[in-house]
Design an enzyme around this catalytic site. Structure first.
Site, PDB file in Angstrom:
ATOM      1  N   PHE A  92       0.846  -1.196   0.000  1.00  0.00           N
ATOM      2  CA  PHE A  92       0.000   0.000   0.000  1.00  0.00           C
ATOM      3  C   PHE A  92       0.877   1.240   0.000  1.00  0.00           C
ATOM      4  CE2 PHE A  92      -2.272   3.405   2.295  1.00  0.00           C
ATOM      5  CZ  PHE A  92      -3.452   3.458   1.559  1.00  0.00           C
ATOM      6  N   GLY A  93       0.692   2.101  -1.014  1.00  0.00           N
ATOM      7  CA  GLY A  93       1.429   3.353  -1.119  1.00  0.00           C
ATOM      8  C   GLY A  93       0.514   4.542  -0.900  1.00  0.00           C
ATOM      9  N   TYR A  94       0.948   5.489  -0.088  1.00  0.00           N
ATOM     10  CA  TYR A  94       0.145   6.674   0.204  1.00  0.00           C
ATOM     11  C   TYR A  94       0.925   7.972  -0.031  1.00  0.00           C
ATOM     12  CZ  TYR A  94       2.874   6.521   4.493  1.00  0.00           C
ATOM     13  OH  TYR A  94       3.919   6.488   5.389  1.00  0.00           O
ATOM     14  N   GLY A  95       2.216   7.834  -0.417  1.00  0.00           N
ATOM     15  CA  GLY A  95       3.056   8.996  -0.716  1.00  0.00           C
ATOM     16  C   GLY A  95       3.615   8.874  -2.120  1.00  0.00           C
ATOM     17  N   SER A  96       4.929   8.953  -2.254  1.00  0.00           N
ATOM     18  CA  SER A  96       5.545   8.931  -3.586  1.00  0.00           C
ATOM     19  C   SER A  96       5.329   7.616  -4.320  1.00  0.00           C
ATOM     20  CB  SER A  96       7.050   9.216  -3.482  1.00  0.00           C
ATOM     21  OG  SER A  96       7.710   8.218  -2.731  1.00  0.00           O
ATOM     22  N   GLU A 151      13.264   3.980   1.654  1.00  0.00           N
ATOM     23  CA  GLU A 151      12.530   4.517   2.793  1.00  0.00           C
ATOM     24  C   GLU A 151      13.361   4.519   4.073  1.00  0.00           C
ATOM     25  OE1 GLU A 151       9.814   5.846   2.120  1.00  0.00           O
ATOM     26  OE2 GLU A 151       9.147   4.925   0.254  1.00  0.00           O
TER      27      GLU A 151
END
Length: 322
Positions: free
Chosen positions: A10-14, A96
């Site tokens: 799950f990605g919520y930024g870049s 990250e």
């Protein structure tokens, strides 16, 4: 959700606009009980140690929250083949490394009180205990910090605007992100910075920092990245991961296609095999020279062909991420 042959991320930024790894499927989903906030400092991508940028992390909804509203954060879920998951996650751990850790959270596809989770996905989040956590501040202060910050990967405002555009394209609401976007766009208009052609000349030293630091040096280095690119290079999945996850240089073996005619020391755009823009960089070679070494290993050209004195087509310190 983690079937025998797939891992889900799950990605919520870049990761929403630049995953930088191959995947079999991408779809929109959300997590409950967490909020996306610009509380994490960035000294390795969108800022410096002396002048940190701000990027997003997730904060957990307090158990004693009296608002009667469950926090929801929308993002993108990527389906990754089980065979490819280990090296991809290893590269993401490096990308990250500035305070983020792997967690596993439930993701949902449909909104509603009694909706069952679709399953679990890996999520990278920076906890409040990490050394680069900046924490809460006013929207105005966060916007000003983002506006003036720049790091090895590029301007902090580019990160913000890419994130906001991704959420706009999804058709979802994020009050925090959209408020910061509104304020930064106001600052850009005030200082005559056009985000469509991405000019950077009107950012003055005083906007970056009240005292000299590496940001000023980076600003001068990065001005060229916001002019008009003279060419385009399509690169394979291995090169995409090397550049976007591990800050590596671009080698000819990773180039699959080139468009444009340009001399050496020119600005070009790097795209993945799906024609998504990944990066911009300053070339060590002209288009004619690059055309003779596309797809070649360094042993086949480096120090063997006349004029080829550098192994990389673009050095890692001459690349910014988009």
């Amino acid at each position: 959700m983690c079937e025998d042959m797939f891992v889900y991320l799950f990605g919520y930024g870049s990761l929403m606009w630049r995953p930088g790894f191959p995947y079999s499927r991408k779809f929109n989903a959300y997590i409950k009980g967490w909020k996306r906030v610009f509380y994490q400092g960035s000294t390795d991508h969108r800022g410096t140690v002396e002048n940190p940028g701000r990027v997003v992390t997730l904060i957990k909804q307090p158990e004693d929250d009296k608002s009667n509203e469950v926090w929801i954060t929308w993002g993108s879920v990527y389906s990754i083949s089980d065979d490819a998951a280990m090296p991809i996650l290893k590269n993401l751990d490096y990308r990250e490394k500035g305070g983020y850790e792997r967690h596993e959270l439930d993701v949902f596809l449909e909104e509603g009180e009694d909706v069952e989770p679709y399953g679990k996905a890996i999520v990278y989040l920076a906890t409040t205990e990490n050394l680069e956590f900046l924490g809460e501040d006013t929207s105005e202060n966060i916007a000003n910090q983002i506006f003036r910050s720049i790091g090895p990967s590029g301007r902090n405002i580019d990160y913000l605007l890419k994130l906001a555009n991704s959420l706009h394209d999804m058709g979802v609401t994020d009050k925090h992100v959209f408020e910061i976007e509104r304020l930064v766009l106001g600052l850009m208009s005030q200082h005559k910075i056009n985000h469509h052609n991405e000019t950077i000349e009107n950012i003055t030293d005083s906007l970056l920092s009240s005292s000299p630091d590496k940001s000023l040096e980076l600003l001068n280095q990065h001005k060229r990245f916001y002019s008009k690119p003279l060419g385009q290079l399509w690169i394979d999945d291995g090169a995409v991961q090397a550049i976007s996850q591990r800050a590596k240089s671009l080698l000819p073996v990773g180039i699959v296609k080139m468009v444009g005619e340009f001399p050496k020391d020119s600005l070009v755009t790097l795209l993945d095999i799906n024609s998504s823009q990944i990066s911009r960089g300053i070339t060590n070679y002209s288009s004619d020279e690059i055309n003779t070494i596309i797809g070649k290993q360094s042993k086949d050209y480096f120090n063997t062909l006349s004029g080829f004195t550098k192994e990389a087509v673009i050095d890692h310190n001459n690349l910014i991420l988009l």
